[in-house]
Design an enzyme around this catalytic site. Structure first.
Site, PDB file in Angstrom:
ATOM      1  N   ALA A 174     -26.955   9.824  73.054  1.00 41.19           N
ATOM      2  CA  ALA A 174     -25.596  10.120  72.578  1.00 41.19           C
ATOM      3  C   ALA A 174     -25.541  10.510  71.105  1.00 41.19           C
ATOM      4  O   ALA A 174     -24.596  11.154  70.668  1.00 41.19           O
ATOM      5  CB  ALA A 174     -24.686   8.919  72.813  1.00 41.19           C
ATOM      6  N   GLY A 181     -28.069  10.937  67.091  1.00 41.45           N
ATOM      7  CA  GLY A 181     -29.360  10.921  66.416  1.00 41.45           C
ATOM      8  C   GLY A 181     -30.400  11.815  67.064  1.00 41.45           C
ATOM      9  O   GLY A 181     -30.094  12.921  67.519  1.00 41.45           O
ATOM     10  N   CYS A 209     -24.896   2.900  79.815  1.00 44.02           N
ATOM     11  CA  CYS A 209     -25.883   1.959  80.340  1.00 44.02           C
ATOM     12  C   CYS A 209     -26.616   1.273  79.208  1.00 44.02           C
ATOM     13  O   CYS A 209     -27.012   1.909  78.235  1.00 44.02           O
ATOM     14  CB  CYS A 209     -26.892   2.736  81.208  1.00 44.02           C
ATOM     15  SG  CYS A 209     -28.378   1.820  81.658  1.00 44.02           S
ATOM     16  N   TYR A 269     -40.113  -4.533  64.566  1.00 44.57           N
ATOM     17  CA  TYR A 269     -39.934  -3.114  64.890  1.00 44.57           C
ATOM     18  C   TYR A 269     -41.300  -2.427  64.916  1.00 44.57           C
ATOM     19  O   TYR A 269     -41.616  -1.680  65.848  1.00 44.57           O
ATOM     20  CB  TYR A 269     -39.034  -2.466  63.842  1.00 44.57           C
ATOM     21  CG  TYR A 269     -38.801  -0.990  64.006  1.00 44.57           C
ATOM     22  CD1 TYR A 269     -39.655  -0.050  63.408  1.00 44.57           C
ATOM     23  CD2 TYR A 269     -37.732  -0.515  64.740  1.00 44.57           C
ATOM     24  CE1 TYR A 269     -39.446   1.305  63.548  1.00 44.57           C
ATOM     25  CE2 TYR A 269     -37.511   0.848  64.880  1.00 44.57           C
ATOM     26  CZ  TYR A 269     -38.368   1.740  64.278  1.00 44.57           C
ATOM     27  OH  TYR A 269     -38.165   3.102  64.429  1.00 44.57           O
ATOM     28  N   VAL A 309     -36.194   9.751  59.722  1.00 45.37           N
ATOM     29  CA  VAL A 309     -35.312  10.803  60.239  1.00 45.37           C
ATOM     30  C   VAL A 309     -33.875  10.465  59.879  1.00 45.37           C
ATOM     31  O   VAL A 309     -33.468   9.293  59.942  1.00 45.37           O
ATOM     32  CB  VAL A 309     -35.427  10.948  61.765  1.00 45.37           C
ATOM     33  CG1 VAL A 309     -34.654  12.177  62.268  1.00 45.37           C
ATOM     34  CG2 VAL A 309     -36.890  11.037  62.202  1.00 45.37           C
TER      35      VAL A 309
HETATM   36  N1  LIG Z   1     -34.359   7.358  62.437  1.00 42.82           N
HETATM   37  C1  LIG Z   1     -35.636   7.208  62.107  1.00 42.82           C
HETATM   38  O1  LIG Z   1     -36.022   7.191  60.916  1.00 42.82           O
HETATM   39  C2  LIG Z   1     -36.665   7.035  63.172  1.00 42.82           C
HETATM   40  C3  LIG Z   1     -36.319   6.700  64.483  1.00 42.82           C
HETATM   41  N2  LIG Z   1     -37.328   6.522  65.405  1.00 42.82           N
HETATM   42  C4  LIG Z   1     -36.998   6.126  66.774  1.00 42.82           C
HETATM   43  O2  LIG Z   1     -36.252   7.170  67.393  1.00 42.82           O
HETATM   44  C5  LIG Z   1     -35.420   6.617  68.420  1.00 42.82           C
HETATM   45  C6  LIG Z   1     -33.998   7.090  68.224  1.00 42.82           C
HETATM   46  O3  LIG Z   1     -33.577   6.602  66.970  1.00 42.82           O
HETATM   47  P1  LIG Z   1     -32.391   7.273  66.133  1.00 42.82           P
HETATM   48  O4  LIG Z   1     -31.929   8.514  66.800  1.00 42.82           O
HETATM   49  O5  LIG Z   1     -32.839   7.317  64.732  1.00 42.82           O
HETATM   50  O6  LIG Z   1     -31.300   6.113  66.253  1.00 42.82           O
HETATM   51  P2  LIG Z   1     -29.722   6.148  66.447  1.00 42.82           P
HETATM   52  O7  LIG Z   1     -29.299   4.755  66.180  1.00 42.82           O
HETATM   53  O8  LIG Z   1     -29.121   7.273  65.692  1.00 42.82           O
HETATM   54  O9  LIG Z   1     -29.567   6.465  68.027  1.00 42.82           O
HETATM   55  C7  LIG Z   1     -30.043   5.545  68.959  1.00 42.82           C
HETATM   56  C8  LIG Z   1     -29.203   5.658  70.205  1.00 42.82           C
HETATM   57  O10 LIG Z   1     -29.689   4.679  71.120  1.00 42.82           O
HETATM   58  C9  LIG Z   1     -28.595   3.994  71.678  1.00 42.82           C
HETATM   59  N3  LIG Z   1     -28.980   2.641  72.087  1.00 42.82           N
HETATM   60  C10 LIG Z   1     -29.289   1.593  71.284  1.00 42.82           C
HETATM   61  N4  LIG Z   1     -29.521   0.507  72.020  1.00 42.82           N
HETATM   62  C11 LIG Z   1     -29.351   0.855  73.324  1.00 42.82           C
HETATM   63  C12 LIG Z   1     -29.426   0.166  74.556  1.00 42.82           C
HETATM   64  N5  LIG Z   1     -29.706  -1.144  74.609  1.00 42.82           N
HETATM   65  N6  LIG Z   1     -29.181   0.861  75.693  1.00 42.82           N
HETATM   66  C13 LIG Z   1     -28.880   2.179  75.655  1.00 42.82           C
HETATM   67  N7  LIG Z   1     -28.780   2.892  74.520  1.00 42.82           N
HETATM   68  C14 LIG Z   1     -29.008   2.224  73.367  1.00 42.82           C
HETATM   69  C15 LIG Z   1     -27.530   3.966  70.600  1.00 42.82           C
HETATM   70  O11 LIG Z   1     -26.239   3.774  71.151  1.00 42.82           O
HETATM   71  C16 LIG Z   1     -27.723   5.343  69.960  1.00 42.82           C
HETATM   72  O12 LIG Z   1     -26.903   6.304  70.571  1.00 42.82           O
HETATM   73  C17 LIG Z   1     -35.593   5.091  68.299  1.00 42.82           C
HETATM   74  O13 LIG Z   1     -36.532   4.655  69.270  1.00 42.82           O
HETATM   75  C18 LIG Z   1     -36.169   4.900  66.908  1.00 42.82           C
HETATM   76  O14 LIG Z   1     -36.949   3.725  66.789  1.00 42.82           O
HETATM   77  C19 LIG Z   1     -38.659   6.694  65.100  1.00 42.82           C
HETATM   78  C20 LIG Z   1     -39.019   7.035  63.830  1.00 42.82           C
HETATM   79  C21 LIG Z   1     -38.055   7.253  62.794  1.00 42.82           C
HETATM   80  C1  LIG Z   2     -34.646   1.269  59.998  1.00 40.71           C
HETATM   81  C2  LIG Z   2     -35.688   2.306  59.915  1.00 40.71           C
HETATM   82  C3  LIG Z   2     -35.942   2.808  61.221  1.00 40.71           C
HETATM   83  C4  LIG Z   2     -36.903   3.645  61.483  1.00 40.71           C
HETATM   84  C5  LIG Z   2     -37.797   4.203  60.445  1.00 40.71           C
HETATM   85  C6  LIG Z   2     -39.104   4.596  61.017  1.00 40.71           C
HETATM   86  O1  LIG Z   2     -39.243   4.247  62.367  1.00 40.71           O
HETATM   87  C7  LIG Z   2     -40.167   3.934  60.236  1.00 40.71           C
HETATM   88  C8  LIG Z   2     -41.082   4.658  59.599  1.00 40.71           C
HETATM   89  C9  LIG Z   2     -42.131   3.950  58.864  1.00 40.71           C
HETATM   90  C10 LIG Z   2     -43.036   4.571  58.116  1.00 40.71           C
HETATM   91  C11 LIG Z   2     -43.027   6.000  57.869  1.00 40.71           C
HETATM   92  C12 LIG Z   2     -44.111   6.558  57.213  1.00 40.71           C
HETATM   93  C13 LIG Z   2     -44.139   7.977  56.910  1.00 40.71           C
HETATM   94  C14 LIG Z   2     -45.303   8.524  56.415  1.00 40.71           C
HETATM   95  C15 LIG Z   2     -45.324   9.948  56.094  1.00 40.71           C
HETATM   96  O2  LIG Z   2     -44.338  10.628  56.168  1.00 40.71           O
HETATM   97  C16 LIG Z   2     -46.618  10.601  55.656  1.00 40.71           C
HETATM   98  O3  LIG Z   2     -46.303  11.806  54.981  1.00 40.71           O
HETATM   99  C17 LIG Z   2     -47.449   9.762  54.745  1.00 40.71           C
HETATM  100  C18 LIG Z   2     -48.674  10.541  54.320  1.00 40.71           C
HETATM  101  C19 LIG Z   2     -49.674  10.951  55.100  1.00 40.71           C
HETATM  102  C20 LIG Z   2     -49.610  10.871  56.617  1.00 40.71           C
HETATM  103  C21 LIG Z   2     -51.021  10.891  57.164  1.00 40.71           C
HETATM  104  C22 LIG Z   2     -50.982  10.905  58.665  1.00 40.71           C
HETATM  105  O4  LIG Z   2     -50.216  11.743  59.202  1.00 40.71           O
HETATM  106  O5  LIG Z   2     -51.645  10.058  59.280  1.00 40.71           O
END
Ligand SMILES: NC(=O)C1=CN([C@@H]2O[C@H](COP(=O)(O)OP(=O)(O)OC[C@H]3O[C@@H](n4cnc5c(N)ncnc54)[C@H](O)[C@@H]3O)[C@@H](O)[C@H]2O)C=CC1
Ligand SMILES: CC/C=C\C[C@H](O)/C=C/C=C\C=C\C=C\C(=O)[C@@H](O)C/C=C\CCC(=O)O
Length: 261
Positions: free
Chosen positions: A14, A16, A63, A151, A186
């Protein structure tokens, strides 16, 4: 995999990253079932997508993925409505170190359940036509941080489970590819939860270090993440792949040392 006529199910679709993936799938003429906890945001998302891509190409199913019966119903409703299932994106995830048990339920247990439900509806072992599962992990599985211990654990688990299931699928000739996506930071509402004590608990005191890393490593757009997701959906060579998406290196794959005694 050409996507016209294919059917996808996206959890957390829905907003992100999930919403960006749904839009990419619709642009490629797939039908999409949006499965999300948030009724209001989900219905708004579907309305917008119906206006953009026409009615009948996507559905919204409210859901909670941690409710096993509801998740099973969501998969069955998708097949009942669109006639088949080809693509499963286990994307729903939360960041809550206070209610860390819930984080495990959403980020890992539900990804496992969503993968198994996907196999029920796609695997040749069940007489189906095959398909692809993409499970969403994170660069947190490669860059651990003091802010998100549970996490981080869930995201490590997603990679391990998905790689093992990819091997099982190959050995069992399921016809289902299982890959993992690991984005860095992201720009979505989830990212802003690092500021909140209600999410981070005692680890909120580390938020400045987390924000420093965000500034250092940069923040991706959901559309770039969706681009990587589409690559793994459509490249039939990929099974067991671990895609990393970072500002520094863009879309690339993690390489593992060959297994050795
Ligand atoms: N935002 C970031 O920096 C990063 C996000 N991710 C992962 O990407 C995925 C999506 O995250 P985002 O789009 O950033 O988050 P978001 O919070 O913007 O979207 C997540 C969606 O999942 C839904 N959701 C949460 N709990 C739920 C449940 N129990 N049942 C059904 N739906 C549920 C929410 O309602 C929301 O629409 C997650 O698995 C997150 O861990 C991974 C790396 C980076
Ligand atoms: C509440 C926050 C929720 C989600 C955030 C996300 O899931 C967590 C990310 C944690 C760490 C992110 C690290 C990012 C690293 C980089 O962007 C790289 O540019 C670092 C430098 C080299 C990467 C080398 C490689 O690709 O192995």
């Amino acid at each position: 995999m050409a996507l016209r006529g294919k059917v996808a199910l996206v959890t957390g679709g829905a907003q992100g990253i999930g919403c960006a993936v749904v839009e990419s799938l619709l642009k490629n003429e797939a039908k999409v079932s949006i499965v999300d906890l948030n009724q209001e945001v989900g219905e708004k998302c579907k309305k917008q997508l119906d206006e953009q891509f026409g009615v009948g190409n996507c559905s919204f199913i409210q859901c909670d993925v941690t409710d096993a019966a509801k998740l099973q119903e969501a998969f069955q409703s998708t097949v009942d409505q669109f006639g088949r299932l080809d693509i499963v994106i286990n994307n729903a995830g939360i960041n809550n170190e206070k209610n860390w048990e819930k984080t495990i339920e959403v980020n890992l247990t539900s990804v496992i359940k969503g993968t198994y439900l996907g196999l029920e509806h796609m695997s040749k072992e069940h007489g189906k036509q095959g398909g692809v599962v993409i499970n969403v992990s994170s660069m947190a599985a490669f860059f651990h941080s003091p802010h998100q211990p549970v996490y981080t654990a869930t995201k490590h688990g997603v990679i391990g489970f998905s790689r093992a299931m990819a091997d099982a699928s190959e050995h069992g000739d399921y016809g289902v590819r299982i890959n993992t996506l690991c984005p860095a930071f992201v720009d979505t509402p989830l990212l802003h939860s690092v500021e909140l004590e209600e999410n981070m608990g005692k680890f909120v005191k580390f938020k400045d270090d987390f924000k420093h890393r965000m500034r250092k490593f940069g923040v991706l757009t959901p559309s770039l993440v969706a681009e990587g997701m589409m690559m793994m959906i459509t490249d039939s060579r990929l099974n067991g792949a671990v895609m990393k998406i970072t500002c520094s290196k863009g879309i690339h794959y993690h390489t593992y040392e060959p297994l050795s005694a």
